[in-house]
Each structure stands twice: as C-alpha cells, then as structure tokens.
Scaffold this motif. Structure first.
Motif, mmCIF file in Angstrom:
data_model
loop_
_atom_site.group_PDB
_atom_site.id
_atom_site.type_symbol
_atom_site.label_atom_id
_atom_site.label_comp_id
_atom_site.label_asym_id
_atom_site.label_seq_id
_atom_site.Cartn_x
_atom_site.Cartn_y
_atom_site.Cartn_z
ATOM 1 N N ASN A 209 4.270 -2.295 -8.344
ATOM 2 C CA ASN A 209 3.055 -3.072 -8.050
ATOM 3 C C ASN A 209 3.224 -3.976 -6.841
ATOM 4 O O ASN A 209 2.232 -4.485 -6.311
ATOM 5 C CB ASN A 209 2.604 -3.875 -9.278
ATOM 6 N N GLU A 210 4.461 -4.182 -6.376
ATOM 7 C CA GLU A 210 4.677 -4.961 -5.152
ATOM 8 C C GLU A 210 4.624 -4.082 -3.901
ATOM 9 O O GLU A 210 4.679 -4.591 -2.785
ATOM 10 C CB GLU A 210 6.028 -5.669 -5.221
ATOM 11 N N LEU A 211 4.519 -2.781 -4.083
ATOM 12 C CA LEU A 211 4.559 -1.848 -2.970
ATOM 13 C C LEU A 211 3.215 -1.182 -2.702
ATOM 14 O O LEU A 211 3.103 -0.358 -1.786
ATOM 15 C CB LEU A 211 5.608 -0.751 -3.250
ATOM 16 N N VAL A 212 2.202 -1.525 -3.500
ATOM 17 C CA VAL A 212 0.878 -0.926 -3.348
ATOM 18 C C VAL A 212 -0.052 -1.961 -2.725
ATOM 19 O O VAL A 212 -0.165 -3.085 -3.210
ATOM 20 C CB VAL A 212 0.323 -0.452 -4.706
ATOM 21 N N HIS A 213 -0.712 -1.578 -1.629
ATOM 22 C CA HIS A 213 -1.582 -2.476 -0.868
ATOM 23 C C HIS A 213 -3.033 -2.008 -0.981
ATOM 24 O O HIS A 213 -3.296 -0.835 -1.289
ATOM 25 C CB HIS A 213 -1.167 -2.514 0.599
ATOM 26 N N SER A 214 -3.961 -2.880 -0.711
ATOM 27 C CA SER A 214 -5.381 -2.561 -0.800
ATOM 28 C C SER A 214 -6.014 -2.523 0.584
ATOM 29 O O SER A 214 -6.095 -3.556 1.261
ATOM 30 C CB SER A 214 -6.102 -3.596 -1.670
ATOM 31 N N ASP A 215 -6.411 -1.356 1.023
ATOM 32 C CA ASP A 215 -7.154 -1.125 2.271
ATOM 33 C C ASP A 215 -6.348 -1.336 3.540
ATOM 34 O O ASP A 215 -6.520 -0.607 4.516
ATOM 35 C CB ASP A 215 -8.428 -1.983 2.336
ATOM 36 N N GLY A 218 -0.378 -5.478 3.333
ATOM 37 C CA GLY A 218 -0.242 -6.865 2.905
ATOM 38 C C GLY A 218 -1.388 -7.392 2.075
ATOM 39 O O GLY A 218 -1.329 -8.530 1.600
ATOM 40 N N GLN A 219 -2.427 -6.589 1.877
ATOM 41 C CA GLN A 219 -3.560 -7.030 1.086
ATOM 42 C C GLN A 219 -3.332 -6.660 -0.380
ATOM 43 O O GLN A 219 -3.163 -5.477 -0.710
ATOM 44 C CB GLN A 219 -4.860 -6.389 1.592
ATOM 45 N N PRO A 220 -3.316 -7.649 -1.270
ATOM 46 C CA PRO A 220 -3.033 -7.349 -2.679
ATOM 47 C C PRO A 220 -4.186 -6.611 -3.343
ATOM 48 O O PRO A 220 -5.327 -6.656 -2.880
ATOM 49 C CB PRO A 220 -2.835 -8.741 -3.285
#
Length: 237
Positions: A209-215, A218-220
């Motif tokens: 879950n620390e390696l997946v970004h949104s769009d 660096g976007q959580p």
C-alpha cells in the motif's frame, strides 16, 4: 455474457496464485536428480509462450549440462562476486559474504535465456519508442518458465552477478545476442517459506500500500476501496 465465462476454476486459480507466492530464487536446496526431458520441454514451451513486442519472440535457450562450461561460468561469478563484496563494509560485508548467491555446480542443469536484439529486422512493431522492449519481453519468458517450474516442483535460481560480455564470450554468443538470464534449475529439498534474502535479514518485503499511487507519482489513494483492500492481509491461496 458474464465475467465467469472466463474465470479459471477455483482449483486452477489457487494453483496459479500458489506458484506466484511460493516461487523462490533457489541457491542452496538443489538435489542432484536430473530433470526429465519431457518436463524440461514443458518449461521451455511455457517460456516460449510469453508475450513479446511485435510478436518478436527474441529468446533462445542454451541448455548447459557440461561441467567445463559451468566451471567457466562459476569462475566468472567468483570474480564479479569479489568485486560486489567490496561495495559493503563492516557487518554488511560479513553478511554479504555469508550469502550463497549461486548454485551453478550444485544444480543438475544450467540454462541461459538470451535475447536476439536483431530478430524481426530493423523495424519491429511496437518497438520504435522503447527499444528495450525486446529485453522486457525476454524477462516475461523467464517468468513464465519460473512459474511453470514451481508448478513442477523445480527450483530456479537467477545468477545475476556475472559480467555479461565475459558470459557472451564463454557461451560463444553472436554480438547481437544478449545473455539476459543465467539460470540454475533442479528439483529441491524444500522451497523456503520466504525469500532467502528476507529470511537472512538482508531486506524485507515492502508494504504494497506504500507503493501504489493515485493518478500521478506521490499521490496517495486516500480513503478509497483499493486502499482499504490493500491494507487487509492478503490471502495466500
């Protein structure tokens, strides 16, 4: 039409995930038992069915049983491994030197998977912008073979501490053929419960879950269903 039309059965699905989760980079657990030709043929056929850019199929497979060839490759490994060890100091150096990072002589079979970078001619469909996609394609062949091997109860170890130009010479490869993966194959006494480098304290698996970004980078994910799903312990099928 429903999605279930394309599902594997529960048993097939569990087998696939089991191969993924239990695949290991094997160095120390090889048995001397030979791999039957029909089993090796299945592994090579699985590798040959990997996807490739422009259907280029850039791979070739060098099956290495000769002791003299393996001794040559082992000498190349030892030379490069000494250089690698010098990059670490103190306790890290000692821990590195304690690791077994190859099974070249212990495994009954070595396999070099190569990438013919000229296959398909100068203009391969889909390769114009990213020339390295032939190498990526060959990596997919390696993974296909590795997962099939796990399903067959066969261990695989990738020997990455090699000078590729020296390896090319040792295996008499043409200039346009790159020795992408030098692998050790064989039946094993056990598959370790976790990757050997993790078990020996070299590194731990990073939280997904620390390696997946949104769009964008660096976007959580925020309070999304995916974030919640990733935070849950994953079933090991």
């Amino acid at each position: 039409m429903t999605h279930s039309n394309y599902h594997f059965s529960d048993a097939e699905r569990r087998g696939l995930y089991r191969a993924i989760y239990e695949r290991r980079d094997v160095r120390s657990q090889f048995l001397p038992d030979a791999i039957p030709p029909e089993v090796l043929a299945r592994l090579l056929n699985a590798a040959h069915h990997a996807p490739s850019v422009g259907f280029m199929q850039p791979w070739d497979f060098i099956v290495i049983e000769s002791r003299s060839v393996r001794e040559t490759v082992l000498a190349l490994f030892e030379q490069e491994n000494q250089k690698a060890a010098e990059q670490f100091e103190g306790e890290r150096h000692e821990r590195y030197c304690s690791l077994k990072l190859q099974g070249i002589m212990e495994s009954p079979l070595n396999l070099c998977i190569t990438c013919d970078r000229s296959r398909g001619g100068p203009h391969v469909l889909g390769r114009n912008s990213i020339i390295e996609t032939d190498l990526f394609s060959t990596c997919l062949a390696v993974q296909n073979l590795w997962l099939a091997a796990r399903a067959e109860g066969i261990g695989v170890g990738w020997v990455s501490i090699l000078d590729q130009e020296q390896l090319r010479t040792a295996l008499n490869l043409p200039e346009h053929v790159y020795p992408l993966a030098y692998l050790c194959l064989g039946y094993v006494s056990e598959f370790l419960g976790q990757p050997e480098l993790q078990a020996k304290g070299w590194r731990s698996r990073l939280p997904l879950n620390e390696l997946v970004h949104s769009d964008s980078w660096g976007q959580p994910l925020g309070d999304s269903p995916l974030e919640a799903a990733l935070s849950e312990p994953q079933e090991r099928l």
